[in-house]
Write a protein that holds these residues in place. Structure first.
Motif, PDB file in Angstrom:
ATOM      1  N   SER A  14      41.433 -22.189 -16.857  1.00  0.00           N
ATOM      2  CA  SER A  14      41.787 -21.317 -17.986  1.00  0.00           C
ATOM      3  C   SER A  14      42.783 -21.933 -18.961  1.00  0.00           C
ATOM      4  O   SER A  14      43.108 -21.337 -19.984  1.00  0.00           O
ATOM      5  CB  SER A  14      42.311 -19.968 -17.467  1.00  0.00           C
ATOM      6  OG  SER A  14      43.435 -20.166 -16.643  1.00  0.00           O
ATOM      7  N   ASP A 135      42.883 -15.220 -19.733  1.00  0.00           N
ATOM      8  CA  ASP A 135      41.658 -14.564 -19.278  1.00  0.00           C
ATOM      9  C   ASP A 135      40.406 -15.352 -19.702  1.00  0.00           C
ATOM     10  O   ASP A 135      40.237 -15.645 -20.884  1.00  0.00           O
ATOM     11  CB  ASP A 135      41.617 -13.159 -19.896  1.00  0.00           C
ATOM     12  CG  ASP A 135      40.363 -12.409 -19.555  1.00  0.00           C
ATOM     13  OD1 ASP A 135      40.047 -12.301 -18.355  1.00  0.00           O
ATOM     14  OD2 ASP A 135      39.668 -11.941 -20.487  1.00  0.00           O
ATOM     15  N   ASP A 137      36.059 -15.967 -18.517  1.00  0.00           N
ATOM     16  CA  ASP A 137      34.931 -15.653 -17.635  1.00  0.00           C
ATOM     17  C   ASP A 137      34.770 -16.719 -16.562  1.00  0.00           C
ATOM     18  O   ASP A 137      35.007 -17.896 -16.824  1.00  0.00           O
ATOM     19  CB  ASP A 137      33.633 -15.567 -18.449  1.00  0.00           C
ATOM     20  CG  ASP A 137      33.515 -14.224 -19.149  1.00  0.00           C
ATOM     21  OD1 ASP A 137      34.207 -13.277 -18.716  1.00  0.00           O
ATOM     22  OD2 ASP A 137      32.768 -14.138 -20.127  1.00  0.00           O
ATOM     23  N   ALA A 138      34.321 -16.289 -15.397  1.00  0.00           N
ATOM     24  CA  ALA A 138      34.212 -17.202 -14.257  1.00  0.00           C
ATOM     25  C   ALA A 138      33.314 -18.408 -14.557  1.00  0.00           C
ATOM     26  O   ALA A 138      33.666 -19.549 -14.254  1.00  0.00           O
ATOM     27  CB  ALA A 138      33.699 -16.438 -13.047  1.00  0.00           C
ATOM     28  N   LYS A 139      32.169 -18.135 -15.179  1.00  0.00           N
ATOM     29  CA  LYS A 139      31.217 -19.231 -15.436  1.00  0.00           C
ATOM     30  C   LYS A 139      31.833 -20.291 -16.339  1.00  0.00           C
ATOM     31  O   LYS A 139      31.660 -21.485 -16.125  1.00  0.00           O
ATOM     32  CB  LYS A 139      29.945 -18.681 -16.102  1.00  0.00           C
ATOM     33  CG  LYS A 139      28.927 -18.233 -15.104  1.00  0.00           C
ATOM     34  CD  LYS A 139      27.582 -17.998 -15.780  1.00  0.00           C
ATOM     35  CE  LYS A 139      26.618 -17.386 -14.787  1.00  0.00           C
ATOM     36  NZ  LYS A 139      25.782 -16.359 -15.346  1.00  0.00           N
ATOM     37  N   GLU A 140      32.556 -19.824 -17.354  1.00  0.00           N
ATOM     38  CA  GLU A 140      33.182 -20.754 -18.308  1.00  0.00           C
ATOM     39  C   GLU A 140      34.273 -21.574 -17.601  1.00  0.00           C
ATOM     40  O   GLU A 140      34.386 -22.783 -17.810  1.00  0.00           O
ATOM     41  CB  GLU A 140      33.769 -19.940 -19.481  1.00  0.00           C
ATOM     42  CG  GLU A 140      34.451 -20.756 -20.554  1.00  0.00           C
ATOM     43  CD  GLU A 140      33.566 -21.805 -21.219  1.00  0.00           C
ATOM     44  OE1 GLU A 140      32.336 -21.630 -21.246  1.00  0.00           O
ATOM     45  OE2 GLU A 140      34.139 -22.824 -21.693  1.00  0.00           O
ATOM     46  N   GLU A 163      34.094 -14.566  -9.831  1.00  0.00           N
ATOM     47  CA  GLU A 163      33.957 -13.361 -10.659  1.00  0.00           C
ATOM     48  C   GLU A 163      34.921 -12.273 -10.185  1.00  0.00           C
ATOM     49  O   GLU A 163      35.517 -11.569 -10.979  1.00  0.00           O
ATOM     50  CB  GLU A 163      32.503 -12.857 -10.625  1.00  0.00           C
ATOM     51  CG  GLU A 163      31.616 -13.690 -11.546  1.00  0.00           C
ATOM     52  CD  GLU A 163      30.132 -13.439 -11.375  1.00  0.00           C
ATOM     53  OE1 GLU A 163      29.731 -12.875 -10.321  1.00  0.00           O
ATOM     54  OE2 GLU A 163      29.368 -13.846 -12.277  1.00  0.00           O
ATOM     55  N   VAL A 166      38.367 -13.079 -11.550  1.00  0.00           N
ATOM     56  CA  VAL A 166      38.527 -12.727 -12.967  1.00  0.00           C
ATOM     57  C   VAL A 166      38.698 -11.216 -13.125  1.00  0.00           C
ATOM     58  O   VAL A 166      39.609 -10.743 -13.811  1.00  0.00           O
ATOM     59  CB  VAL A 166      37.319 -13.247 -13.782  1.00  0.00           C
ATOM     60  CG1 VAL A 166      37.347 -12.707 -15.207  1.00  0.00           C
ATOM     61  CG2 VAL A 166      37.312 -14.771 -13.787  1.00  0.00           C
ATOM     62  N   GLU A 167      37.837 -10.444 -12.438  1.00  0.00           N
ATOM     63  CA  GLU A 167      37.937  -8.984 -12.511  1.00  0.00           C
ATOM     64  C   GLU A 167      39.262  -8.512 -11.924  1.00  0.00           C
ATOM     65  O   GLU A 167      39.895  -7.591 -12.435  1.00  0.00           O
ATOM     66  CB  GLU A 167      36.767  -8.326 -11.744  1.00  0.00           C
ATOM     67  CG  GLU A 167      35.464  -8.342 -12.513  1.00  0.00           C
ATOM     68  CD  GLU A 167      35.613  -7.831 -13.935  1.00  0.00           C
ATOM     69  OE1 GLU A 167      36.245  -6.768 -14.116  1.00  0.00           O
ATOM     70  OE2 GLU A 167      35.139  -8.498 -14.870  1.00  0.00           O
ATOM     71  N   ARG A 170      42.037  -8.985 -14.354  1.00  0.00           N
ATOM     72  CA  ARG A 170      41.973  -7.987 -15.438  1.00  0.00           C
ATOM     73  C   ARG A 170      42.520  -6.643 -14.976  1.00  0.00           C
ATOM     74  O   ARG A 170      43.264  -5.986 -15.701  1.00  0.00           O
ATOM     75  CB  ARG A 170      40.532  -7.843 -15.945  1.00  0.00           C
ATOM     76  CG  ARG A 170      40.106  -9.065 -16.749  1.00  0.00           C
ATOM     77  CD  ARG A 170      38.657  -9.013 -17.176  1.00  0.00           C
ATOM     78  NE  ARG A 170      38.310 -10.274 -17.848  1.00  0.00           N
ATOM     79  CZ  ARG A 170      37.077 -10.725 -18.032  1.00  0.00           C
ATOM     80  NH1 ARG A 170      36.046 -10.016 -17.613  1.00  0.00           N
ATOM     81  NH2 ARG A 170      36.859 -11.871 -18.652  1.00  0.00           N
ATOM     82  N   ASP A 183      43.277 -13.946 -24.367  1.00  0.00           N
ATOM     83  CA  ASP A 183      41.929 -14.512 -24.325  1.00  0.00           C
ATOM     84  C   ASP A 183      42.016 -16.048 -24.314  1.00  0.00           C
ATOM     85  O   ASP A 183      42.443 -16.666 -25.292  1.00  0.00           O
ATOM     86  CB  ASP A 183      41.179 -14.002 -25.573  1.00  0.00           C
ATOM     87  CG  ASP A 183      39.766 -14.549 -25.674  1.00  0.00           C
ATOM     88  OD1 ASP A 183      39.379 -15.390 -24.834  1.00  0.00           O
ATOM     89  OD2 ASP A 183      39.056 -14.130 -26.613  1.00  0.00           O
ATOM     90  N   THR A 185      39.737 -18.187 -24.508  1.00  0.00           N
ATOM     91  CA  THR A 185      38.760 -18.924 -25.317  1.00  0.00           C
ATOM     92  C   THR A 185      39.287 -19.178 -26.734  1.00  0.00           C
ATOM     93  O   THR A 185      38.662 -19.889 -27.516  1.00  0.00           O
ATOM     94  CB  THR A 185      37.401 -18.183 -25.423  1.00  0.00           C
ATOM     95  OG1 THR A 185      37.621 -16.941 -26.101  1.00  0.00           O
ATOM     96  CG2 THR A 185      36.799 -17.922 -24.059  1.00  0.00           C
TER      97      THR A 185
END
Ligand code: TMP
Length: 206
Positions: A14, A135, A137-140, A163, A166-167, A170, A183, A185
């Motif tokens: 991340s 934060d 996403d797991a795949k990223e 996953e 990540v959840e 959150r 975020d 990203t």
């Protein structure tokens, strides 16, 4: 209370290290006395525990053993590094802390966050003043990690585990005002600006 205790959390990949470097340089220039550390690790003993935890060959490690090893590594780090630094009024920035255990062992492994925070009471003297959650996403996160060196035992877990992580993060951020979600990203400069403005808004630093 003395010193300032900042923690950086987020799934693997991340971008915590990048933000910690930026923050360290920024605060040093402002004249703060900074200590950067990481978990699991940060002391000779805790780094040895880290090797045991992350060793790919330790497939048989039970979830409770894993939790206890993280707590043991943390107890040593708090006693040897974090508490003395805060007592000397320094700023401590830690790459991961107790919330990682809450999410990875409490939620993703299913041991429960209540149990995890309870056990950690024996290891930690004080909770962070603020926690930034990057934060992603797991795949990223996995995609970003695959470009790096060999994956460790935790990184090799299946997608569903990541996953849940990540959840879990959150939901923790929703429950606790101390945890500020950003975020991951966004461009790294934008993330950093947000970190600085939150530190100022919350009067954690000038
Ligand atoms: P790192 O790759 O950020 O150095 O962290 C090592 C791994 O350990 C990472 O996958 C997250 C995991 N971890 C836990 O499962 N529980 C914890 O309490 C901590 C600090 C890390």
């Amino acid at each position: 209370m003395s010193g300032i205790f900042i923690t950086m959390e987020g799934p693997d990949g991340s971008g915590k290290s990048t933000q910690i470097e930026l923050l360290k340089d920024y605060l040093s220039e402002k004249g703060y006395d900074i200590i950067v550390t990481r978990e699991p690790g940060g002391t000779q003993i805790s780094e040895k525990i880290r090797q045991i935890i992350l060793d790919k060959e330790n497939e048989k490690m039970s979830d409770m053993t894993e939790l206890m090893l993280y707590v043991a590594a943390r107890a040593q780090l708090v006693d040897e590094v974090i508490k003395p630094a805060l007592d000397k009024n320094q700023v401590v920035i830690s790459d991961r802390f107790v919330d990682s255990s809450a999410v990875y062992q409490g939620i993703a492994r299913g041991l429960g966050t209540k149990l995890v925070y309870e056990m950690n009471q024996y290891a930690i003297s004080r909770m962070p003043d603020i926690t930034f959650l990057l934060d992603l996403d797991a795949k990223e996160g996995i995609k970003r990690k695959k470009h790096q060196a060999a994956l460790d035992r935790l990184e090799l877990e299946k997608l569903s585990f990541h996953e849940k992580v990540v959840e879990g993060y959150r939901s923790l951020a929703q429950e606790q005002d101390r945890i500020v979600l950003i975020d991951a990203t966004l461009p790294k400069e934008t993330i950093f600006e947000r970190i600085i403005s939150v530190l100022q808004e919350r009067k954690i630093m000038k």
